[in-house]
Motif scaffolding. Structure first.
Motif, PDB file in Angstrom:
ATOM      1  N   GLY A   1     -10.621   1.006   5.676  1.00 21.44           N
ATOM      2  CA  GLY A   1      -9.780   2.134   6.065  1.00 21.44           C
ATOM      3  C   GLY A   1     -10.089   2.571   7.484  1.00 21.44           C
TER       4      GLY A   1
ATOM      5  N   LEU B   1      -4.716  -3.133  -5.485  1.00 21.46           N
ATOM      6  CA  LEU B   1      -4.517  -4.579  -5.556  1.00 21.46           C
ATOM      7  C   LEU B   1      -3.829  -4.955  -6.858  1.00 21.46           C
ATOM      8  CD1 LEU B   1      -7.997  -5.852  -4.289  1.00 21.46           C
ATOM      9  CD2 LEU B   1      -5.975  -5.250  -2.949  1.00 21.46           C
TER      10      LEU B   1
ATOM     11  N   ARG C   1     -14.505   0.894  -1.577  1.00 20.12           N
ATOM     12  CA  ARG C   1     -14.200   2.199  -2.196  1.00 20.12           C
ATOM     13  C   ARG C   1     -12.689   2.396  -2.125  1.00 20.12           C
ATOM     14  NH1 ARG C   1     -16.722   7.659   0.389  1.00 20.12           N
ATOM     15  NH2 ARG C   1     -15.077   7.289   1.928  1.00 20.12           N
TER      16      ARG C   1
ATOM     17  N   GLN D   1      -5.461   1.229  10.708  1.00 18.39           N
ATOM     18  CA  GLN D   1      -6.727   1.740  10.158  1.00 18.39           C
ATOM     19  C   GLN D   1      -7.897   1.212  10.980  1.00 18.39           C
ATOM     20  OE1 GLN D   1      -5.521   3.959   8.175  1.00 18.39           O
ATOM     21  NE2 GLN D   1      -6.162   3.448   6.120  1.00 18.39           N
TER      22      GLN D   1
ATOM     23  N   GLY E   1     -11.615  -3.171   2.611  1.00 15.81           N
ATOM     24  CA  GLY E   1     -10.726  -2.003   2.645  1.00 15.81           C
ATOM     25  C   GLY E   1     -11.428  -0.845   3.316  1.00 15.81           C
TER      26      GLY E   1
ATOM     27  N   ILE F   1      -5.614  -9.233   4.637  1.00 14.08           N
ATOM     28  CA  ILE F   1      -5.659  -8.804   3.245  1.00 14.08           C
ATOM     29  C   ILE F   1      -6.897  -9.451   2.613  1.00 14.08           C
ATOM     30  CG2 ILE F   1      -3.217  -8.309   2.909  1.00 14.08           C
ATOM     31  CD1 ILE F   1      -2.988 -11.091   1.565  1.00 14.08           C
ATOM     32  N   VAL F   2      -7.503  -8.755   1.692  1.00 15.05           N
ATOM     33  CA  VAL F   2      -8.738  -9.252   1.084  1.00 15.05           C
ATOM     34  C   VAL F   2      -8.485 -10.556   0.333  1.00 15.05           C
ATOM     35  CG1 VAL F   2      -8.465  -7.796  -0.975  1.00 15.05           C
ATOM     36  CG2 VAL F   2     -10.713  -8.603  -0.349  1.00 15.05           C
ATOM     37  N   GLU F   3      -7.273 -10.700  -0.164  1.00 17.89           N
ATOM     38  CA  GLU F   3      -6.925 -11.896  -0.940  1.00 17.89           C
ATOM     39  C   GLU F   3      -6.990 -13.161  -0.079  1.00 17.89           C
ATOM     40  OE1 GLU F   3      -5.242  -9.057  -0.813  1.00 17.89           O
ATOM     41  OE2 GLU F   3      -4.490  -8.450  -2.785  1.00 17.89           O
TER      42      GLU F   3
ATOM     43  N   TYR G   1       0.860  -1.194   0.000  1.00 19.64           N
ATOM     44  CA  TYR G   1       0.000   0.000   0.000  1.00 19.64           C
ATOM     45  C   TYR G   1       0.892   1.238   0.000  1.00 19.64           C
ATOM     46  CZ  TYR G   1      -3.784   3.108   1.515  1.00 19.64           C
ATOM     47  OH  TYR G   1      -4.710   4.123   1.609  1.00 19.64           O
TER      48      TYR G   1
ATOM     49  N   ASP H   1      -9.893  -4.740   6.732  1.00 22.66           N
ATOM     50  CA  ASP H   1      -8.775  -3.941   6.212  1.00 22.66           C
ATOM     51  C   ASP H   1      -7.477  -4.675   6.540  1.00 22.66           C
ATOM     52  OD1 ASP H   1      -8.581  -0.831   5.152  1.00 22.66           O
ATOM     53  OD2 ASP H   1      -6.708  -1.559   6.050  1.00 22.66           O
ATOM     54  N   ALA H   2      -6.468  -4.436   5.699  1.00 27.34           N
ATOM     55  CA  ALA H   2      -5.173  -5.100   5.900  1.00 27.34           C
ATOM     56  C   ALA H   2      -4.381  -4.448   7.025  1.00 27.34           C
ATOM     57  CB  ALA H   2      -4.369  -5.044   4.607  1.00 27.34           C
TER      58      ALA H   2
HETATM   59  C1  LIG Z   1      -7.528   4.537  -0.007  1.00 26.04           C
HETATM   60  S1  LIG Z   1      -7.930   3.612   1.425  1.00 26.04           S
HETATM   61  C2  LIG Z   1      -9.714   3.614   1.301  1.00 26.04           C
HETATM   62  C3  LIG Z   1     -10.370   3.407   2.637  1.00 26.04           C
HETATM   63  C4  LIG Z   1     -11.900   3.486   2.623  1.00 26.04           C
HETATM   64  N1  LIG Z   1     -12.483   2.519   1.741  1.00 26.04           N
HETATM   65  C5  LIG Z   1     -12.365   4.866   2.255  1.00 26.04           C
HETATM   66  O1  LIG Z   1     -12.922   5.056   1.162  1.00 26.04           O
HETATM   67  O2  LIG Z   1     -12.151   5.780   3.069  1.00 26.04           O
HETATM   68  C6  LIG Z   1      -7.519   1.949   0.970  1.00 26.04           C
HETATM   69  C7  LIG Z   1      -7.544   0.974   2.138  1.00 26.04           C
HETATM   70  O3  LIG Z   1      -7.322  -0.333   1.622  1.00 26.04           O
HETATM   71  C8  LIG Z   1      -6.491  -1.041   2.533  1.00 26.04           C
HETATM   72  N2  LIG Z   1      -5.817  -2.103   1.771  1.00 26.04           N
HETATM   73  C9  LIG Z   1      -4.824  -1.980   0.867  1.00 26.04           C
HETATM   74  N3  LIG Z   1      -4.514  -3.175   0.346  1.00 26.04           N
HETATM   75  C10 LIG Z   1      -5.344  -4.069   0.933  1.00 26.04           C
HETATM   76  C11 LIG Z   1      -5.529  -5.478   0.806  1.00 26.04           C
HETATM   77  N4  LIG Z   1      -4.781  -6.203  -0.026  1.00 26.04           N
HETATM   78  N5  LIG Z   1      -6.492  -6.068   1.547  1.00 26.04           N
HETATM   79  C12 LIG Z   1      -7.249  -5.347   2.405  1.00 26.04           C
HETATM   80  N6  LIG Z   1      -7.125  -4.017   2.576  1.00 26.04           N
HETATM   81  C13 LIG Z   1      -6.181  -3.387   1.850  1.00 26.04           C
HETATM   82  C14 LIG Z   1      -5.551   0.000   3.099  1.00 26.04           C
HETATM   83  O4  LIG Z   1      -5.028  -0.398   4.359  1.00 26.04           O
HETATM   84  C15 LIG Z   1      -6.466   1.214   3.187  1.00 26.04           C
HETATM   85  O5  LIG Z   1      -7.069   1.310   4.452  1.00 26.04           O
END
Ligand SMILES: C[S@@+](CC[C@H](N)C(=O)[O-])C[C@H]1O[C@@H](n2cnc3c(N)ncnc32)[C@H](O)[C@@H]1O
Length: 264
Positions: free
Chosen positions: A48, A120, A114, A75, A46, A97-99, A4, A70-71
């Protein structure tokens, strides 16, 4: 695993809050239009710092549930505090992680994400694998930007070139920050039937945007330096110029954000 590129926890909180102040109303309308309602089991991917989580939890109410993933622990800590403060009791958090998500099949009414798929390496695969968690007829709602569509009026070279660096940094990590324009075909290819699709592209005064632009610049600068796209000196110049020389009477047009929903 994906890396990230932005800050998490307190260091990234204000930027995500700013984004939600601008896009939140559009996101809420999108979710309502796509069928979010009382009693649903929602999976937010995700989440956040939880900008949308409390609102979703309030809509689904005590007969519904939100599973927010969330990963980043940092957050989730902020999102959990916000939920506790609001007195909402129907949210559970998963730090993963979502994966690697494991949930029962056919157990979710609505999946929401969002600004996640852009971070990813293989969003197509995630969209496909998430489908089994949705009940038949369950809904997926995704919002992602087309980063290259950012506009400054009159053109501000500093901001536009910084945006180009951000997109390049993403590419280096295997991310597509222009994923917004591909979201509809991606959901189609993952086997969802499309419900709604549109773009939103807010415009604000540069006076209001400057702080946001600076926050993003400060967050990504260390990566740009690490990757040799900016030197330390260029970074300092850029931040100084942005903080002092931006024309407050100009305009900042956010990258257009695709909103696409579909059902299983
Ligand atoms: C730009 S932020 C968006 C947060 C929220 N959805 C919003 O709109 O405010 C992206 C989020 O995705 C999470 N993230 C990034 N890669 C991820 C993954 N592989 N699996 C789960 N979460 C992930 C990050 O930690 C971060 O909190």
């Amino acid at each position: 695993m994906s890396k990230y590129l932005l800050q998490v926890g307190d260091k990234g909180f204000d930027r995500l809050k700013f984004i939600n102040d601008i896009f939140g109303e559009h996101s809420r309308n999108f979710l309502s239009r796509s069928g979010l309602r009382e009693g649903m089991r929602v999976l937010e991917l995700g989440c956040g710092t939880g900008s949308m989580t409390t609102w979703i939890a309030n809509v689904v109410g005590k007969n519904g549930r939100v599973i927010a993933l969330d990963a980043s622990e940092k957050q989730i800590k902020i999102a959990r505090n916000a939920i506790e403060e609001s007195g909402v009791a129907n949210v559970e958090f998963i730090c993963s992680i979502v994966e690697a998500l494991e949930l029962p099949r056919d157990s979710i009414d609505l999946v929401y994400s969002r600004l996640l798929l852009m971070h990813l390496k293989n969003p197509e695969l995630v969209l496909k694998s998430i489908k089994k968690h949705l009940k038949v007829g369950g809904i997926i709602c995704c919002e992602e930007p087309h980063a290259s569509s950012l506009l400054t009026t009159p053109p501000n070279e500093r901001i536009e070139s910084l945006n180009a660096i951000f997109i390049k940094l993403g590419k280096l990590q295997g991310f597509d920050f222009n994923i917004g324009d591909k979201l509809l075909p991606m959901l189609n290819a993952a086997g969802y039937s499309i419900l709604h699709a549109c773009f939103v592209q807010p415009v604000i005064s540069m006076a209001d945007a400057t702080e946001f632009v600076l926050m993003g610049a400060k967050e990504m600068a260390p990566f740009a330096v690490q990757c040799g796209m900016l030197s330390e000196a260029e970074t300092q110049d850029m931040l100084h110029e942005m903080a002092t020389k931006i024309d407050a009477d100009s305009y900042y047009t956010f990258p257009r954000q695709a909103q696409v929903s579909g059902y299983r």
